[in-house]
Design a protein around this motif. Structure first.
Motif, short mmCIF file in Angstrom:
data_model
loop_
_atom_site.label_atom_id
_atom_site.label_comp_id
_atom_site.label_asym_id
_atom_site.label_seq_id
_atom_site.Cartn_x
_atom_site.Cartn_y
_atom_site.Cartn_z
N PHE A 126 45.42 29.27 43.91
CA PHE A 126 45.43 29.35 42.44
C PHE A 126 44.60 28.23 41.82
CE2 PHE A 126 47.44 27.89 38.46
CZ PHE A 126 47.25 29.02 37.68
N THR A 166 39.66 30.89 49.73
CA THR A 166 41.04 30.64 49.31
C THR A 166 41.97 31.82 49.57
OG1 THR A 166 40.37 31.25 47.05
CG2 THR A 166 40.50 28.90 47.56
N HIS A 198 40.87 28.91 42.35
CA HIS A 198 40.38 30.02 41.54
C HIS A 198 40.26 29.62 40.07
CE1 HIS A 198 40.17 33.77 43.99
NE2 HIS A 198 40.82 33.00 44.85
N MET A 199 41.18 28.80 39.60
CA MET A 199 41.18 28.43 38.19
C MET A 199 40.18 27.34 37.85
SD MET A 199 43.26 30.40 36.57
CE MET A 199 43.43 29.48 35.03
N LEU A 240 49.48 29.73 48.39
CA LEU A 240 49.34 30.40 47.10
C LEU A 240 48.97 29.41 46.01
CD1 LEU A 240 52.43 32.81 47.26
CD2 LEU A 240 50.01 33.43 47.47
#
Length: 454
Positions: A335, A368, A338-339, A331
């Motif tokens: 994250f 991801t 993605h960011m 996770l």
């Protein structure tokens, strides 16, 4: 420092063992990442595409060698768990001899088949020359780069720190040499390959020196190298014991490398921009998944020692706790990607080409979402290998290859290069199911047998 992982907290052992591995894996990735960043920023997109186009071929050869040496080290770890110190030294001798033979063999095969393989991989003509010489140089240097063999032997005895320091030094040396050969001596892409070979050779020599100075249990005696005629059957059986683990692991790793090679060959048909984007995205993904890989390697050493000591309940506890950590890691890494995925891509190729950045980010957004399945592959596969079980991981790798290859070709035809991005995740889900079923079946069986003898 040697660590006995058959006593104490399973999670503590795995965490303490995996942290140096993680740091070491990060620095080992710098070998290739430094090439990508330096080549991409100093020589341009075509040079970056040349390195990226043949990286899977280099990794295929390396995967075979790494798989073999890691398999041999499983036997070493089991001998250590059983406190058979003469067996440890004998295992090291057998590993060195077999590792040298296989490395020479694969180096020769790769050299002979180099041009046909690059043509089969659809390497574009404008980058073919640089791609060929990069691969030719790193392939020729494989025989002097025995770091992975030495590191796997040392890790089998519970020490994940010793090779780390040398790897950090060699990684920094690689960056320095790459800059020197490319910028100062204007050697282009071949200069980057020479830097990789020289720096890896240095790390191997440093490992040899340290083992000689600080690891008495690994000090080989003259008698360890002597194979007596009257003990021929025993020696052959011992070599076969290594090959029974090493060859399936080598095949398994080669299957994984072949899967990446097939995807790269499909990717190469879409031109330098897509190749460069795919290359950058894969390097970022390799960094993101390093914690999972490190936990898997740590678990293999932990399981091998406890399997040798017949402490099977500790194996189950270690795998369960590592799986829980994998959920959080998956996770967290998803994250991050993605960011800040686009920003990280720019580190490799700058702001010059927004199309490449967009393509690379698209891959990261897709892959991801499936990191959890990839993490579980590392956990269950390494646990099985630590117990000397190679058939199930091999079956999982075969399934992964078939699914990945079919998905890459079929989806690329249907959805262009975006289809390739789904091939890996689909294969991860398939392989994770196979190794999960295999692990739970095996651990139930050995626990049942253990209780019968209580």
């Amino acid at each position: 420092m040697i660590t006995d992982m058959t006593k104490g907290s399973p999670l503590k052992h795995i965490l303490l063992f995996s942290v140096p591995l993680l740091i070491g894996n990060i620095f080992q990735q710098l070998y290739n990442i430094a090439d990508i960043v330096i080549v991409g920023r100093t020589l341009g997109v075509e040079a970056l595409a040349a390195v990226g186009a043949v990286s899977p071929l280099f990794f295929l050869v390396m995967f075979v060698v790494v798989g073999l040496t890691n398999g041999f080290a499983v036997v070493t770890g089991q001998k250590f768990g059983a406190k058979d110190f003469e067996g440890i030294r004998r295992s090291v001798v057998v590993s060195i001899l077999l590792g040298t033979i296989f490395t020479l063999l694969f180096t020769i095969i790769a050299a002979v088949l180099m041009k046909p393989l690059l043509l089969w991989m659809n390497v574009p003509s404008e980058i073919f020359h640089n791609a060929y010489w990069y691969m030719a140089i790193v392939n020729a240097g494989l025989i002097v780069c025995c770091y992975n063999l030495l590191a796997s032997i040392i890790r089998a005895l519970g020490d994940s720190k010793t090779p780390l320091y040398f790897l950090i030094f060699a990684s920094i040396l690689n960056i320095f040499l790459a800059l020197l050969f490319i910028i100062k001596f204007h050697m282009g892409v071949p200069g980057s390959a020479i830097a990789v070979v020289l720096s890896q050779a240095v790390s191997a020599l440093m490992c040899v020196w340290y083992v000689k100075k600080k690891f008495p249990v690994l000090h080989l005696k003259k008698k360890d190298w002597i194979f007596k005629k009257e003990e021929r059957k025993q020696d052959i059986d011992f070599a076969v014991e290594h090959l029974k683990v090493g060859i399936p692991m080598g095949i398994q790793f080669s299957i994984l490398g072949l899967g990446v090679l097939i995807i790269q060959s499909v990717c190469n048909t879409f031109g330098p921009n897509v190749i460069a984007a795919f290359t950058a995205a894969l390097r970022i993904e390799q960094i993101a998944t390093l914690p999972m890989i490190s936990f898997g390697i740590a678990l293999a050493a932990y399981v091998a020692q406890n399997y040798g000591a017949k402490k099977f309940s500790r194996i189950r506890a270690g795998v369960s706790k590592t799986s829980l950590i994998n959920i959080g890691l998956s996770l967290f890494m998803a994250f991050i990607m993605h960011m800040w995925g686009s920003d990280i891509v720019r580190i490799f190729i700058g702001d010059a080409n927004e199309e490449i950045i967009k393509i690379a980010r698209s891959y990261l957004l897709i892959s991801t979402m499936f990191y959890f399945f990839l993490g579980q592959i590392f956990i269950f596969r390494n646990a099985l290998q630590g117990m000397g079980q190679t058939l199930i991981p091999l079956s999982a790798s075969t399934a992964e290859l078939l699914v990945r290859s079919y998905a890459a070709v079929y989806l690329a035809v249907k959805y262009s290069y975006f289809g390739i991005f789904y091939a890996g995740p689909i294969a991860w889900v398939t392989a994770s199911l196979v190794v999960a079923i295999g692990y739970f079946s095996r651990i139930r069986k050995i626990m049942k047998q253990a209780y019968k003898h209580v």
